[in-house]
Design an enzyme around this catalytic site. Structure first.
Site, PDB file in Angstrom:
ATOM      1  N   TYR A  93     -10.971   9.708   3.808  1.00  0.00           N
ATOM      2  CA  TYR A  93     -10.079  10.826   4.085  1.00  0.00           C
ATOM      3  C   TYR A  93     -10.892  12.104   4.099  1.00  0.00           C
ATOM      4  O   TYR A  93     -11.685  12.360   3.190  1.00  0.00           O
ATOM      5  CB  TYR A  93      -8.985  10.914   3.003  1.00  0.00           C
ATOM      6  CG  TYR A  93      -8.025  12.064   3.191  1.00  0.00           C
ATOM      7  CD1 TYR A  93      -7.143  12.085   4.264  1.00  0.00           C
ATOM      8  CD2 TYR A  93      -7.990  13.129   2.303  1.00  0.00           C
ATOM      9  CE1 TYR A  93      -6.247  13.136   4.439  1.00  0.00           C
ATOM     10  CE2 TYR A  93      -7.096  14.191   2.467  1.00  0.00           C
ATOM     11  CZ  TYR A  93      -6.235  14.186   3.546  1.00  0.00           C
ATOM     12  OH  TYR A  93      -5.354  15.228   3.726  1.00  0.00           O
ATOM     13  N   ASP A 120     -19.076  14.031   3.156  1.00  0.00           N
ATOM     14  CA  ASP A 120     -17.902  14.681   2.598  1.00  0.00           C
ATOM     15  C   ASP A 120     -17.944  14.457   1.091  1.00  0.00           C
ATOM     16  O   ASP A 120     -17.550  13.403   0.596  1.00  0.00           O
ATOM     17  CB  ASP A 120     -16.639  14.093   3.230  1.00  0.00           C
ATOM     18  CG  ASP A 120     -15.377  14.747   2.676  1.00  0.00           C
ATOM     19  OD1 ASP A 120     -15.474  15.464   1.658  1.00  0.00           O
ATOM     20  OD2 ASP A 120     -14.300  14.531   3.265  1.00  0.00           O
ATOM     21  N   LYS A 144     -12.623  20.945  -4.504  1.00  0.00           N
ATOM     22  CA  LYS A 144     -12.231  20.484  -5.841  1.00  0.00           C
ATOM     23  C   LYS A 144     -13.010  21.148  -6.973  1.00  0.00           C
ATOM     24  O   LYS A 144     -12.733  22.292  -7.313  1.00  0.00           O
ATOM     25  CB  LYS A 144     -12.368  18.956  -5.908  1.00  0.00           C
ATOM     26  CG  LYS A 144     -11.724  18.271  -4.679  1.00  0.00           C
ATOM     27  CD  LYS A 144     -10.600  17.374  -4.995  1.00  0.00           C
ATOM     28  CE  LYS A 144     -10.086  16.680  -3.742  1.00  0.00           C
ATOM     29  NZ  LYS A 144      -8.744  16.195  -3.836  1.00  0.00           N
TER      30      LYS A 144
HETATM   31  N1  PMP Z   1     -12.293  15.247   1.766  1.00  0.00           N
HETATM   32  C1  PMP Z   1     -12.051  14.429   0.734  1.00  0.00           C
HETATM   33  C2  PMP Z   1     -13.041  13.377   0.397  1.00  0.00           C
HETATM   34  C3  PMP Z   1     -10.894  14.580  -0.021  1.00  0.00           C
HETATM   35  O1  PMP Z   1     -10.652  13.747  -1.038  1.00  0.00           O
HETATM   36  C4  PMP Z   1      -9.978  15.602   0.314  1.00  0.00           C
HETATM   37  C5  PMP Z   1      -8.698  15.834  -0.467  1.00  0.00           C
HETATM   38  N2  PMP Z   1      -8.339  14.944  -1.396  1.00  0.00           N
HETATM   39  C6  PMP Z   1     -10.280  16.429   1.400  1.00  0.00           C
HETATM   40  C7  PMP Z   1     -11.445  16.231   2.101  1.00  0.00           C
HETATM   41  C8  PMP Z   1      -9.344  17.521   1.812  1.00  0.00           C
HETATM   42  O2  PMP Z   1      -9.362  18.549   0.889  1.00  0.00           O
HETATM   43  P1  PMP Z   1      -8.120  19.571   0.802  1.00  0.00           P
HETATM   44  O3  PMP Z   1      -6.950  18.786   0.281  1.00  0.00           O
HETATM   45  O4  PMP Z   1      -8.614  20.621  -0.126  1.00  0.00           O
HETATM   46  O5  PMP Z   1      -7.885  20.088   2.169  1.00  0.00           O
END
Ligand code: PMP
Length: 446
Positions: free
Chosen positions: A166, A254, A282
């Protein structure tokens, strides 16, 4: 004037004391039903709606250390920790003090600040593949812009992503995402035109995809944490690195979850495979809305105002978020990560023994401080095997834990985030609850 606040009784504008202070005068159903009248599904982010586990979400009024309290006054040991945004626990006194102090000087300026400089410096020092860093507001923005940068640099359009990874909800990256996309059983999203995903190729995780000369970037969660917890197979990340080098595609890690979570250097330090572009979120914001992406100097220099790739943000580099993030990072060092790994191992061992002891099929992968719960007899290595997790069993276990005062994430594809605030006593309480919860689930099995 809209009558939504009893300002005489409550200092926070916009709140109703009984709701905001958790005086036990409201109930979760009431809040959810009222929210559902004005917010689609009653939530600001889909997983929170409990669709995957059933029932009504608890509405949080307060968090402290490992705990959250709901409007009814119930206390839960919280393993969600804002889906990994918190590593020091809720309302850490130093973080709260930093935010308070920053707020007193103003909440946003639309001008450069020394704190954003320091946060970018901290990231470049800890993650050497990032020579330059740009601060944004969410992980979604970070991945979306990293892909744009890769396309701008290479002049190519194709992007390879992995099933079950994701990367936020940018159009081109939603295909076969994990997390809430997986929980709701969606392959992508309505509202995304096929043209937006035409250049996105989805490949199985942990297998080297074919990378041709049209590929601008390969984006990957170096440890997948949105289809449960799935580590990279030996050689997977190395093979991606080598293939990108061979073909001129950029490798995007990511690290929105793994950055500053697996260690100061994130997954790339742990596996000694380094990305061209890296996305953070995060932990770097200590629970405030901030994220970042960084990378090779020559690559990042395509960004405006230096180059032709545009990206901007009114609130980017926000003073409160950078203050919180800097405070969190200043409290992280290798000894802290060792301690977090020990905590996670204790939790993982305890959960495994408790759930397997009740006769349920379970795998509990632990990677550094990250803990997954995979209700299946064989471990997950990719999205196909991750989907074998028994969602109904997870839901039953989730509720059995919640009744015992432990909050897991309300979705079988999410993971647990034990942090600094979860001491041995708290971990052992979770494990005790898990033993009783698993026994209850086993006794009701059809
Ligand atoms: N990349 C990863 C690996 C994530 O886990 C998340 C959110 N859980 C995101 C991107 C997206 O981040 P955001 O919810 O702050 O847009």
């Amino acid at each position: 004037m809209i009558d939504f606040c009893d300002a005489d009784r409550c200092p926070a504008a916009g709140c109703e004391p009984a709701l905001c202070r958790g005086l036990g005068l409201a109930d979760n159903v009431e809040v959810f039903e009222r929210s559902s009248r004005v917010i689609p599904g009653g939530v600001s982010s889909p997983v929170r709606a409990f669709r995957a586990v059933g029932g009504t979400p608890y509405a949080v009024v307060r968090g402290e250390g490992p705990y959250v309290w709901d409007v009814e006054g119930n206390r839960y040991i919280d393993l969600v920790q804002s889906y990994g945004a918190l590593i020091l626990g809720h309302a850490h006194p130093a973080v709260v003090a930093a935010i308070r102090a920053a707020a007193a000087d103003g909440t946003s300026y639309g001008a450069p600040t020394a704190r954003e400089m320091k946060l970018a410096e901290a990231i470049t020092q800890c993650v050497p593949s990032c020579a330059l860093v740009r601060l944004v507001n969410s992980g979604t923005e970070a991945t979306m812009t990293a892909v744009r940068v890769a396309r701008g640099v290479t002049g190519r359009s194709k992007v390879i992503k992995f099933a079950g990874n994701y990367h936020g909800h940018a159009d081109s990256l939603l295909a076969e995402g994990g997390s809430g996309v997986a929980v709701l059983g969606l392959s992508g999203s309505a509202g995304v035109p096929s043209s937006a995903v035409a250049a996105t190729v989805v490949a199985p995780y942990n297998a080297l995809p074919e990378i041709d000369a049209d590929v601008a970037a390969v984006i990957v969660e170096p440890v997948a944490a949105n289809m449960g917890l799935v580590g990279p197979a030996p050689g997977f990340l190395e093979a991606l690195r080598a293939a990108c080098d061979r073909t001129g595609a950029l490798l995007i890690f990511d690290e929105v979850i793994t950055g500053f979570r697996l260690g100061l250097g994130g997954a790339q330090a742990r596996f000694d495979v380094h990305a061209d572009l890296t996305c953070f979120g995060k932990v770097i914001g200590g629970g405030l809305p901030i994220a970042a992406f960084g990378g090779r100097r020559d690559v990042m220099e395509v960004l405006a105002p230096l180059g032709p790739v545009y990206q901007a943000g009114t609130l980017s580099g926000n003073p409160l978020a950078t203050a919180a993030g800097l405070t969190v990072l200043s409290r992280l060092d290798p000894a802290v990560y060792d301690e977090l790994a020990t905590t996670a191992a204790r939790l993982g061992d305890g959960l495994r023994a408790a759930i397997a002891g009740a006769g349920l099929p379970i795998n509990v992968p632990v990677i550094g401080p990250l803990v997954g719960l995979h209700f299946a007899s064989t471990p997950a290595t990719d999205y196909e095997s991750a989907k074998k997790t028994d969602g109904r069993m997870y839901a039953a276990f989730f509720h059995a834990m919640l009744r015992r005062g432990v909050a897991l994430a309300p979705g079988a594809y999410e993971i647990a985030f034990p942090g600094r605030a979860h001491d041995t006593t708290v971990i052992d309480q979770i494990v005790d609850a898990a033993a009783a919860a698993a026994t209850e689930v086993a006794s009701k099995r059809d």
